[in-house]
Design an enzyme around this catalytic site. Structure first.
Site: not given
Length: 341
Positions: A14, A60, A91, A166, A277
């Site tokens: 972007t 991606s 991403d 992250t 997680q």
């Protein structure tokens, strides 16, 4: 006095887009005319060179092949520049920053990944500030030494260790977090470097590693996970390593079938790496019965490593051809500041 020199690598994303005046559609930004678009850069009095990858990609579509291309370009120009800025889609930025941290052993210069949530040409874009600040940090000196000799991510007002970051927000300008490691610098009116958290250079020559083994997978646990799903995931042809995303502090189901499937896969040579997680906190195998069983069958603790870093580290270690025992040992050691033991 010699001007600081920075090489900017544009991979896509972007940050490198702007609206075409005629069509209104987004088109790639012309970084060859960066001083025309951002005349404020002239006040920095730096030498800023640009390299745009031939095949620009949405992040991606990121692959280890592109990681290798990045590392090779840095290796080729390592002695020519004081620092590097990598423009990258947000991403998968944490995956790429983690990968580069393992690839570039004995790194002594800043490599700053940055991107944006809005394209460079939009009025409220975060791209300009992220770009300018990244260039400043890449050129920074503290007491005459390189300010941040690490692979980092700069987004909004925080500089984060790349293999500790992250992406946690798809809309806010402050899109990245580092739940288990402090910021390396805080950006406000001034850039405040947190020296106690920044790694020191080893003083040894740069070594660039370029081999990755893609036969790695991520198995995220969830309530109701089935026997067939686990069995088929672990029996994927060619699979050599699995990142097991567990609950809380490394907990997993205690079902006999589940533990038997993991144990059988480990006996056959599969390396299973336990990663929580949670965005903050650490795996503590044996703290609860639900993780003690994993420890007994040979699952390896990932401590407080991120999933992104765990994946890159596993691919790197397997690709480098280390022995099975060495890989298990290195997964539990901090190689580039990626985990806290």
């Amino acid at each position: 006095m010699r001007k600081p020199s920075i090489l900017v690598l544009y991979t896509g994303g972007t940050i490198g887009m702007m609206k075409d005046r005629n069509t209104g559609s987004l088109v790639p930004f012309d970084f060859g005319n960066i001083y025309e678009h951002l005349p404020v850069l002239r006040t920095l009095d730096y030498i800023i060179d640009m390299y745009s990858f031939e095949n620009l990609i949405d992040s991606s579509n990121m692959t280890p092949d592109v990681w290798i291309e990045m590392a090779e370009k840095i290796e080729e120009n390592y002695e020519k520049y004081d620092g590097f800025v990598v423009l990258h889609g947000s991403d998968t930025m944490a995956y790429s920053a983690s990968a580069l941290s393992f690839m570039l052993e004995n790194l002594a210069k800043p490599i700053i990944f940055t991107g944006s949530q809005l394209p460079m040409g939009m009025v409220r874009s975060d791209a300009r500030e992220n770009f300018i600040t990244s260039v400043e940090i890449a050129a920074s000196k503290v007491d005459g030494e390189t300010g941040v000799p690490e692979v980092c991510i700069l987004f909004e007002n925080q500089l984060l260790r790349g293999n500790r970051a992250t992406k946690f927000n798809a809309e806010n300008f402050n899109a990245f977090s580092s739940g288990n490691y402090p910021t390396l610098a805080d950006v406000g009116i001034k850039i405040k470097y947190n020296r106690e958290f920044i790694m020191e250079p080893t003083g040894r020559p740069l070594i660039v590693h370029k081999k990755f083994d893609r036969n790695v997978g991520i198995l995220k646990l969830f309530p109701g996970i089935t026997h067939d799903f686990v069995k088929h995931a672990l029996s994927t042809p060619g699979l050599r390593g699995v990142i097991l995303e567990t609950f809380g502090s490394g907990n997993a189901p205690t079902s006999e079938w589940f533990l038997d499937e993991l144990a059988d896969a480990i006996r056959k040579g599969l390396i299973i790496y336990n990663v929580t997680q949670c965005k903050s906190g650490s795996v503590e195998m044996g703290r609860y019965e639900t993780s003690l069983n994993l420890d007994k069958i040979g699952v390896i603790s990932g401590y407080d490593i991120t999933t992104e870093s765990a994946l890159a580290k596993m691919m790197y270690l397997l690709g480098e051809g280390f022995s099975h025992s060495d890989i298990k040992r290195y997964l539990q050691e901090s190689l580039r500041g990626e985990i806290t033991i």
